[in-house]
Structures are given as structure tokens and as C-alpha cells.
Design a protein around this motif. Structure first.
Motif, PDB file in Angstrom:
ATOM      1  N   ASP A  12       7.934  -2.854  -9.682  1.00 22.92           N
ATOM      2  CA  ASP A  12       7.660  -3.096  -8.120  1.00 22.92           C
ATOM      3  C   ASP A  12       7.798  -1.736  -7.328  1.00 22.92           C
ATOM      4  OD1 ASP A  12       7.274  -6.455  -7.576  1.00 22.92           O
ATOM      5  OD2 ASP A  12       9.996  -6.224  -8.307  1.00 22.92           O
ATOM      6  N   THR A  13       6.860  -0.935  -7.105  1.00 23.61           N
ATOM      7  CA  THR A  13       6.763   0.440  -6.499  1.00 23.61           C
ATOM      8  C   THR A  13       6.567   0.215  -4.794  1.00 23.61           C
ATOM      9  OG1 THR A  13       5.292   0.615  -8.212  1.00 23.61           O
ATOM     10  CG2 THR A  13       5.222   2.594  -6.643  1.00 23.61           C
ATOM     11  N   GLU A  14       7.319   0.921  -4.747  1.00 22.27           N
ATOM     12  CA  GLU A  14       7.682   1.697  -2.655  1.00 22.27           C
ATOM     13  C   GLU A  14       6.782   2.718  -2.632  1.00 22.27           C
ATOM     14  OE1 GLU A  14      11.380   0.864  -1.612  1.00 22.27           O
ATOM     15  OE2 GLU A  14      11.272  -1.082  -2.311  1.00 22.27           O
ATOM     16  N   LEU A  15       6.084   2.627  -2.051  1.00 25.39           N
ATOM     17  CA  LEU A  15       4.955   4.057  -1.358  1.00 25.39           C
ATOM     18  C   LEU A  15       5.553   3.976  -0.205  1.00 25.39           C
ATOM     19  CD1 LEU A  15       3.657   3.442  -4.219  1.00 25.39           C
ATOM     20  CD2 LEU A  15       1.563   4.359  -2.828  1.00 25.39           C
ATOM     21  N   VAL A  16       5.505   5.136   0.824  1.00 27.41           N
ATOM     22  CA  VAL A  16       5.881   6.054   1.872  1.00 27.41           C
ATOM     23  C   VAL A  16       4.838   6.451   2.321  1.00 27.41           C
ATOM     24  CG1 VAL A  16       8.334   5.290   1.870  1.00 27.41           C
ATOM     25  CG2 VAL A  16       7.598   6.954   1.635  1.00 27.41           C
TER      26      VAL A  16
ATOM     27  N   VAL B  60       5.520   8.268  -3.727  1.00 20.36           N
ATOM     28  CA  VAL B  60       6.249   6.767  -4.437  1.00 20.36           C
ATOM     29  C   VAL B  60       8.108   7.538  -4.294  1.00 20.36           C
ATOM     30  CG1 VAL B  60       7.113   5.966  -6.441  1.00 20.36           C
ATOM     31  CG2 VAL B  60       5.320   6.447  -5.923  1.00 20.36           C
ATOM     32  N   ALA B  61       8.281   6.179  -3.023  1.00 21.28           N
ATOM     33  CA  ALA B  61       9.456   6.714  -2.729  1.00 21.28           C
ATOM     34  C   ALA B  61      10.714   5.290  -3.807  1.00 21.28           C
ATOM     35  CB  ALA B  61       9.722   5.757  -1.588  1.00 21.28           C
ATOM     36  N   ARG B  62      10.224   4.387  -4.861  1.00 26.43           N
ATOM     37  CA  ARG B  62      11.230   3.584  -5.663  1.00 26.43           C
ATOM     38  C   ARG B  62      10.574   2.803  -6.422  1.00 26.43           C
ATOM     39  NH1 ARG B  62      15.511   0.013  -2.183  1.00 26.43           N
ATOM     40  NH2 ARG B  62      15.863   2.207  -1.516  1.00 26.43           N
ATOM     41  N   MET B  63      10.718   2.232  -7.930  1.00 29.28           N
ATOM     42  CA  MET B  63       9.815   1.938  -8.516  1.00 29.28           C
ATOM     43  C   MET B  63      10.816   1.147  -9.520  1.00 29.28           C
ATOM     44  SD  MET B  63       7.491   4.253  -9.693  1.00 29.28           S
ATOM     45  CE  MET B  63       5.780   3.094 -11.042  1.00 29.28           C
ATOM     46  N   GLN B  64      11.435   0.602  -9.669  1.00 32.34           N
ATOM     47  CA  GLN B  64      11.654  -0.756 -10.891  1.00 32.34           C
ATOM     48  C   GLN B  64      11.167  -1.454 -11.417  1.00 32.34           C
ATOM     49  OE1 GLN B  64      13.206  -4.047  -7.655  1.00 32.34           O
ATOM     50  NE2 GLN B  64      14.981  -2.838  -7.915  1.00 32.34           N
TER      51      GLN B  64
ATOM     52  N   TYR C  83       4.703   0.623   1.292  1.00 35.01           N
ATOM     53  CA  TYR C  83       3.972  -0.911   1.084  1.00 35.01           C
ATOM     54  C   TYR C  83       4.535  -0.898  -0.559  1.00 35.01           C
ATOM     55  CZ  TYR C  83       0.527   1.056   4.627  1.00 35.01           C
ATOM     56  OH  TYR C  83      -0.512   1.133   5.453  1.00 35.01           O
ATOM     57  N   VAL C  84       4.475  -2.099  -0.647  1.00 36.92           N
ATOM     58  CA  VAL C  84       5.358  -2.382  -1.773  1.00 36.92           C
ATOM     59  C   VAL C  84       4.051  -2.866  -2.398  1.00 36.92           C
ATOM     60  CG1 VAL C  84       6.891  -4.042  -2.567  1.00 36.92           C
ATOM     61  CG2 VAL C  84       7.010  -2.994  -0.876  1.00 36.92           C
ATOM     62  N   PHE C  85       3.641  -2.831  -3.498  1.00 36.60           N
ATOM     63  CA  PHE C  85       2.897  -2.599  -5.142  1.00 36.60           C
ATOM     64  C   PHE C  85       3.441  -3.572  -5.857  1.00 36.60           C
ATOM     65  CE2 PHE C  85       0.613   0.970  -2.800  1.00 36.60           C
ATOM     66  CZ  PHE C  85      -1.173   0.306  -2.836  1.00 36.60           C
ATOM     67  N   GLU C  86       3.024  -4.878  -6.427  1.00 39.31           N
ATOM     68  CA  GLU C  86       3.593  -5.478  -7.577  1.00 39.31           C
ATOM     69  C   GLU C  86       2.527  -5.306  -8.524  1.00 39.31           C
ATOM     70  OE1 GLU C  86       4.494  -9.789  -9.077  1.00 39.31           O
ATOM     71  OE2 GLU C  86       4.115  -9.230  -6.581  1.00 39.31           O
ATOM     72  N   HIS C  87       2.941  -4.522  -9.507  1.00 41.94           N
ATOM     73  CA  HIS C  87       2.184  -4.563 -10.618  1.00 41.94           C
ATOM     74  C   HIS C  87       2.523  -5.126 -12.079  1.00 41.94           C
ATOM     75  CE1 HIS C  87       0.317  -0.637  -9.106  1.00 41.94           C
ATOM     76  NE2 HIS C  87       1.371  -0.631  -8.724  1.00 41.94           N
ATOM     77  N   ASP C  88       1.050  -6.108 -12.771  1.00 44.68           N
ATOM     78  CA  ASP C  88       2.629  -6.243 -13.579  1.00 44.68           C
ATOM     79  C   ASP C  88       1.063  -6.410 -14.894  1.00 44.68           C
ATOM     80  OD1 ASP C  88       3.599  -8.581 -13.336  1.00 44.68           O
ATOM     81  OD2 ASP C  88       2.067  -9.322 -12.095  1.00 44.68           O
TER      82      ASP C  88
ATOM     83  N   LEU D  48       0.238  -6.569  -3.539  1.00 47.48           N
ATOM     84  CA  LEU D  48       0.356  -5.880  -1.967  1.00 47.48           C
ATOM     85  C   LEU D  48       0.835  -6.263  -0.950  1.00 47.48           C
ATOM     86  CD1 LEU D  48       0.412  -1.956  -1.148  1.00 47.48           C
ATOM     87  CD2 LEU D  48      -1.781  -2.540  -0.421  1.00 47.48           C
ATOM     88  N   HIS D  49       1.914  -5.961  -0.933  1.00 50.52           N
ATOM     89  CA  HIS D  49       2.200  -6.268   1.545  1.00 50.52           C
ATOM     90  C   HIS D  49       2.710  -4.984   1.795  1.00 50.52           C
ATOM     91  CE1 HIS D  49       5.934  -6.975  -1.295  1.00 50.52           C
ATOM     92  NE2 HIS D  49       7.030  -7.125   0.249  1.00 50.52           N
ATOM     93  N   LYS D  50       3.355  -5.217   2.774  1.00 55.81           N
ATOM     94  CA  LYS D  50       3.623  -4.054   3.869  1.00 55.81           C
ATOM     95  C   LYS D  50       4.908  -4.728   4.551  1.00 55.81           C
ATOM     96  CE  LYS D  50       2.756  -0.791   7.431  1.00 55.81           C
ATOM     97  NZ  LYS D  50       2.456  -0.258   7.950  1.00 55.81           N
TER      98      LYS D  50
END
Length: 152
Positions: free
Chosen positions: A108-112, A59-63, A89-94, A82-84
């Protein structure tokens, strides 16, 4: 209702709640992480095997947005898209409470990916994620547990 690439069901356990009887904020991060791991498993990808190869998604960033609290024994749906974006990789979680479909949490979770400890593009993750993302964007077909051959 919004459509999602992947969703799974879970239940709040009593030890995840604070003295107020609601889920402690930190546990929502566990729910989203567990959802991402179930997503990988549905793809037939082993997080542990990739780590052994020197490939780690971090995880690089989470909002985070806390909407409504979950309580002990609440069942909920944890959904993701999910999109790149470049190397991310940006995961949108609900997270929705099952009893009334109320949106309780959004992240919104960004993974690298780190390849042997260095930021890089992972062919393993691209090969697993991109076909599923493309299929979902094309025809709205979500991933199911029986789809573990999608990327093979």
C-alpha cells in the motif's frame, strides 16, 4: 480473481537477484514505481512534464508484505488499484508470478503532490486519475494502454 484498475507484465532480470537466487527486497519497490509510471503513460501523462511544471508526486508512506519470492527469469504481473484519501493518492499494488498466479508481494503506497516544493492538491493529477477511478468503481472497466484519451 480480484480485479484491478491497471496491470502490466514484467520479467525478473538476473542482476535483481541476491546470492540466494531470489529478488532482492528493494527491487519490489522498483517494480511498483515502474508500474505507476506505466500507468501514467497509459493515461497520456508525462511524469517529466509535470515535474517541469513544478508538480511532483512523491511517496509519503509504504506498507510492504513479502509473500513468496520471485526468482531470476520469472515473469510476473504487477497490478494496481487506486483511490484518493484527502490529499493522498493510495495505490494498492499486488505482484503475481505468472507461472502459477501466486501472490508474491503486496504494498500500500501513499503518494502526495508537491506544487513547487509545497504540499498541495494537484489539478493535473486529479484530472488524470479521478475519471479513471470513477469509471473503474462504476463498472469495473480497467485502464488499458489504448485508453490514453480517458482524461482528455
Amino acid at each position: 480473481m480480484k480485479s484491478y484498475l491497471f496491470e502490466t507484465r514484467m520479467e525478473v532480470r538476473d542482476y535483481e537477484c541476491d546470492i540466494e537466487g531470489i529478488v532482492n527486497n528493494a527491487n519490489y519497490l522498483h517494480y511498483t514505481e515502474h508500474t505507476r509510471h506505466r500507468f501514467l503513460r497509459a493515461l497520456g501523462v508525462s511524469f517529466a512534464d509535470l515535474h517541469e511544471k513544478g508538480v511532483d508526486a512523491v511517496v509519503a508512506r509504504m506498507q510492504l508484505q513479502f509473500k513468496r519470492p520471485l526468482k531470476c527469469d520469472d515473469e510476473f504481473r504487477s497490478c494496481l488499484n487506486l483511490h484518493k484519501e484527502g490529499v493522498r493518492y493510495v495505490f494498492e499494488h499486488d505482484i503475481y508470478r505468472a507461472s502459477d498466479n501466486a501472490l508474491c508481494f503486496h504494498a500500500d503506497t501513499e503518494l502526495v503532490t508537491l506544487i513547487n516544493g509545497r504540499l498541495g492538491v494537484s489539478k493535473d493529477y486529479d484530472d488524470a486519475f479521478l475519471p479513471v477511478i470513477e469509471r473503474f468503481e462504476k463498472d469495473g472497466t480497467p485502464l488499458t494502454a489504448s485508453d490514453n484519451n480517458v482524461c482528455k
